[in-house]
Design an enzyme around this catalytic site. Structure first.
Site, PDB file in Angstrom:
ATOM      1  N   GLU A 177      -8.627   1.250  -0.770  1.00 39.89           N
ATOM      2  CA  GLU A 177      -7.836   2.623  -0.406  1.00 39.89           C
ATOM      3  C   GLU A 177      -8.461   3.846  -0.733  1.00 39.89           C
ATOM      4  O   GLU A 177      -8.082   4.813  -1.419  1.00 39.89           O
ATOM      5  CB  GLU A 177      -6.685   2.476  -1.212  1.00 39.89           C
ATOM      6  CG  GLU A 177      -5.831   1.309  -0.898  1.00 39.89           C
ATOM      7  CD  GLU A 177      -4.196   1.387  -1.606  1.00 39.89           C
ATOM      8  OE1 GLU A 177      -3.983   2.326  -2.466  1.00 39.89           O
ATOM      9  OE2 GLU A 177      -3.485   0.750  -0.983  1.00 39.89           O
ATOM     10  N   GLU A 296      -2.989  -6.083   1.359  1.00 42.00           N
ATOM     11  CA  GLU A 296      -1.816  -5.627   0.601  1.00 42.00           C
ATOM     12  C   GLU A 296      -0.555  -5.507   1.452  1.00 42.00           C
ATOM     13  O   GLU A 296      -0.459  -4.702   2.315  1.00 42.00           O
ATOM     14  CB  GLU A 296      -2.067  -4.518  -0.202  1.00 42.00           C
ATOM     15  CG  GLU A 296      -3.297  -4.481  -1.436  1.00 42.00           C
ATOM     16  CD  GLU A 296      -3.413  -3.313  -2.204  1.00 42.00           C
ATOM     17  OE1 GLU A 296      -2.441  -2.727  -2.498  1.00 42.00           O
ATOM     18  OE2 GLU A 296      -4.489  -2.907  -2.607  1.00 42.00           O
TER      19      GLU A 296
HETATM   20  O1  AHR Z   1      -0.857  -3.406  -5.356  1.00 39.55           O
HETATM   21  C1  AHR Z   1      -0.791  -2.391  -6.439  1.00 39.55           C
HETATM   22  C2  AHR Z   1      -1.611  -1.124  -6.011  1.00 39.55           C
HETATM   23  O2  AHR Z   1      -1.251  -0.651  -4.687  1.00 39.55           O
HETATM   24  C3  AHR Z   1      -3.179  -1.536  -5.635  1.00 39.55           C
HETATM   25  O3  AHR Z   1      -3.808  -1.528  -6.875  1.00 39.55           O
HETATM   26  C4  AHR Z   1      -3.510  -0.217  -4.700  1.00 39.55           C
HETATM   27  O4  AHR Z   1      -4.560  -0.911  -3.961  1.00 39.55           O
HETATM   28  C5  AHR Z   1      -2.247   0.103  -4.006  1.00 39.55           C
HETATM   29  O5  AHR Z   1      -1.916   1.300  -3.816  1.00 39.55           O
END
Ligand code: AHR
Length: 504
Positions: A177, A296
């Site tokens: 990210e 994610e």
């Molecule tokens: O999954 C939780 C968080 O969400 C992770 O660390 C990050 O990559 C995202 O913002």
């Protein structure tokens, strides 16, 4: 259940193949965050702990969940992480502050221990590297330590640390990210694109077959969404193989109807990133296609966490953070998101449910106590177990309902997989009040019998499994599923996710 029954039809065409099922679509994510690692998968004093301190009751649940590739060690955590801290004799490992989650990292679990845990669960490692506070040199050193057979200082250190065989990690995430202002060392798209390209070039100089994931936007709501992907790929296209997508959903303002249609947003996300990647590829006259790594995705009650001060409550080891307790409605949305990932499996080649244990997770644990399944565990585990062979995109003819966020949303969604001796139909009823009778034309599958028919539904859509009531919600038999003359007929309860397995 309401007595009015609405109807829908689905036609399954054996030749409408999306892609072969790649087990990586059932991946998950373990971050050094809250109680995911410490007091989650790792609790040396627990009655079930093995010699590494890993809880074997949790291992059993992870196996039952059926998660495959596991992304590690972050997330936001990785952007401040020094991998060298977490290998070698445990008593020598530094204790450091983790700036991402305001907690203390003891480094008692690192690459070598985690790889042993992966062997217990039968999972593949997807390793993320720090491009926030570090760069190319630390990454190629980690690659040497992890993957080189021996004879270099770093690979010999791995052997001395007890791991004779190389870890042979194939998938690597180039940072995390990097567009997010919350990310340690966040960057502009130009800066990150150049760094990712140079890092990827160096990694592939060591091993040209590595599979590298470049960071896409951290969400489709980011103001730079689309532009970020374009710029980053303009720099890195020929060096990388995947671009990442991250998406989290939650019910807002009591608007269950919009929430149940969240997968329409995921579809928009996938289409936008794929189109952007293809635009860059075409501009570069490249014959290569960039795949999507949806590394994610989940339900996350982010607004509530942002409003609380849980992240800033002191520097502690393994604080309780992001421990969302999921409802039936959450599980139905999650099942629908997984259906969407499969429907787009021609482009989304890999995905990671974020995360695995305690932190926005399908599995919860109590220190010294039980481990149990959240509602969201069920659709994931059934789909991972039943989906095999090839994904088929069925033609769905169902009514729609109006949502405030996504416009008109179909009441029913579905995906089908077909293997040599079996097939599976996965379905969601997004309707809030009515059961739906669905007639599914499965003649092209030559199905002979129903072998399993389950549903996740409850009259209370907000029912949850908790420490005190760990089995409040579970799978139920999908009553009245009938296969006759090539037609499969099922009645889907309102707000439900269902699966029907067929023999053929
Ligand atoms: O999954 C939780 C968080 O969400 C992770 O660390 C990050 O990559 C995202 O913002």
């Amino acid at each position: 259940m309401n007595s009015t029954v609405t109807k829908a039809t689905i036609v399954v065409d054996r030749s409408a193949v999306v892609a072969p099922v790649n087990r990586r679509i059932f991946g998950s994510f373990v971050e050094h965050l809250g109680r995911c690692v410490y007091d989650g998968i790792h609790e040396p004093t627990h009655a079930t702990a093995n010699e590494d301190g890993f809880r074997l009751d949790v291992v059993e649940l992870v196996k039952e969940l059926g998660s495959t590739t596991i992304r590690y060690p972050g997330g936001n955590f990785v952007s401040g992480f020094r991998w060298e801290d977490s290998v070698g004799p445990r008593e020598n490992r530094p204790v450091r502050r983790d700036l991402a989650w305001h907690s203390i990292e003891t480094n008692q679990v690192g690459l070598d221990e985690f790889s042993r845990w992966l062997k217990l669960t039968g999972s593949e490692l997807m390793l993320a590297v720090n491009l926030g506070t570090r760069g190319i040199e630390a990454v190629v050193d980690l690659l040497d330590y992890a993957n080189h057979p021996g004879g270099t200082t770093l690979s010999d250190a791995r052997i001395k640390n007890g791991t004779e065989e190389p870890h042979n990690v194939r998938m690597w995430c180039l940072g995390n990210e990097m567009d997010g202002p919350w990310q340690t060392g966040y960057m502009s798209a130009d800066d990150y694109g150049k760094l990712a390209a140079r890092t990827a070039q160096a990694m592939k100089a060591a091993d040209k077959d590595l599979e590298l994931v470049v960071c896409g936007s951290s969400g489709s709501a980011m103001p730079t969404f689309g532009d970020w992907e374009r710029t980053v790929l303009e720099h890195s296209y020929e060096h990388v193989d995947y671009i990442s997508c991250h998406a989290y959903y939650q019910e807002r303002d009591g608007d269950l109807g919009s929430y149940l249609a969240s997968s329409l947003d995921m579809k928009y996300f996938i289409d936008t990133v794929a189109a952007t990647a293809d635009h860059v590829g075409n501009k570069l006259r490249s014959s290569k296609k960039i795949k999507l790594s949806f590394d994610e995705w989940n339900i996350w009650y982010l607004d509530e966490h942002r409003a609380s001060d849980e992240v800033n409550d002191g520097w502690r080891v393994a604080p309780r953070q992001l421990e969302d307790v999921y409802s039936v409605a959450d599980a139905v949305v999650l099942g629908n998101l997984l259906i969407t990932l499969l429907q787009n499996h021609d482009r989304v080649a890999s995905a990671s449910l974020a995360q695995l244990v305690n932190v926005i997770a399908p599995i919860m644990t109590e220190p010294g106590g039980a481990a149990w399944r959240q509602t969201t565990f069920f659709p994931f585990s059934v789909m991972s177990r039943l989906a095999g062979g090839e994904v088929l995109r069925p033609r769905i003819d169902a009514g729609t309902y109006r949502t405030a966020v996504h416009g008109d949303a179909p009441l029913v969604d579905s995906v089908v997989t077909v293997d040599d001796g079996a097939a599976a139909v996965f379905l969601v009823n997004r309707g809030r009040t009515e059961p739906i009778e669905v007639s599914i034309d499965v003649r092209s599958l030559a199905a002979t019998a129903i072998t399993e028919a389950v549903t996740l539904h409850d009259d209370d859509v907000y029912a949850k499994n908790t420490l005190d009531d760990q089995e409040r919600v579970g799978l139920k038999t999908l009553e009245e599923a009938v296969l006759a003359g090539g037609m499969l007929t099922v009645t889907l309860p309102p707000v439900s996710w269902s699966a029907v397995a067929l023999a053929r």
